[in-house]
Enzyme design. Sequence first.
Site, PDB file in Angstrom:
ATOM      1  N   PRO A 278       0.828  -1.217   0.000  1.00  0.00           N
ATOM      2  CA  PRO A 278       0.000   0.000   0.000  1.00  0.00           C
ATOM      3  C   PRO A 278       0.860   1.264   0.000  1.00  0.00           C
ATOM      4  CG  PRO A 278      -0.665  -1.522   1.746  1.00  0.00           C
ATOM      5  CD  PRO A 278       0.630  -2.022   1.194  1.00  0.00           C
ATOM      6  N   GLU A 279       0.570   2.177  -0.908  1.00  0.00           N
ATOM      7  CA  GLU A 279       1.268   3.465  -0.977  1.00  0.00           C
ATOM      8  C   GLU A 279       0.256   4.556  -0.614  1.00  0.00           C
ATOM      9  OE1 GLU A 279       3.444   3.796  -4.708  1.00  0.00           O
ATOM     10  OE2 GLU A 279       3.664   1.628  -4.812  1.00  0.00           O
TER      11      GLU A 279
END
Length: 288
Positions: free
Chosen positions: A2-3
């Site tokens: 996840p960014e």
Amino acid sequence: MPELPEVETVRQTILPDVKGRRIDAVEILTPEVFLSNEFVVTGCLIQNVRRRGKYLLIDLLDYSDNKVKKPLIMLVHLRMTGRLLLRQQDLEPPKHTHLRFRLIDPERSDDVIWLDFHDTRRFGRVWIRAADDAGQPVGAPSGYDALGPEPFDTAFSAAYLQNRQQQKRNVSLKAFLLDQSVVAGLGNIYVDESLFAAKLTPDRTVGSLSECEFDRITVAVRQVLEQAILCQGTSLRDYVDGWNRKGRFQECLMVYGRAGQPCRDCGTEIRKIKLAGRTTCWCPACQL
Ligand SMILES: [Zn+2]
């Protein structure tokens, strides 16, 4: 992993359902993921959910014995495969659930939801820290205090990037933008996509860039992140939002994960190389 757009989507999906609720109980199934520093969160009210880079910050206020105490912050980093999931029923938690927070409506104690921390790879962590007067965690996890500006902040500008590159002139553009102390929240997907949007090759050394090219980077990063947040993030493997729903930005990817396929703009085959230890995709015709 996840960014920024995925972490922001989790924030936006859990906020309306957890804000104002009280943590009624905490179930710690895997002690090593929960770094509580002996702070007790049972009894705390959830005031807000914020994001800084790839961290979620859940603001807590302790009302346990009717005296307002110092505010606390629950920091969450999802790392590779972490998930924060809301559940409306107390079902048997799936395998790899490490923490469970039972949240009640303080006005109606029979109104219960669960916030579960789930992580198959188990690199994700949850920390409890005291909050300082500026709302920042005291004794934050390593790297947190060194985070660079948020991409949507005005501090993230061409002039700032040009200043930062002076200590890193021989670093590749890819490594530069992955560095969380340069800009917070970007990872492999959004650096590749932003550099495609900026029409710059990822192996350019940052010392070779003009101010105008740095300007293109800031514009491209913001455009790509904004669109990815509108699409609720990229779900290629594990990522889901706070209600277990996939994002849609994988359908919009121009280069990431597309090596060997034709560029959506010019038809040239997308190439891949390893940069900063990460697989990097780019179009040799569109990016210079
Ligand atoms: Zn192209």
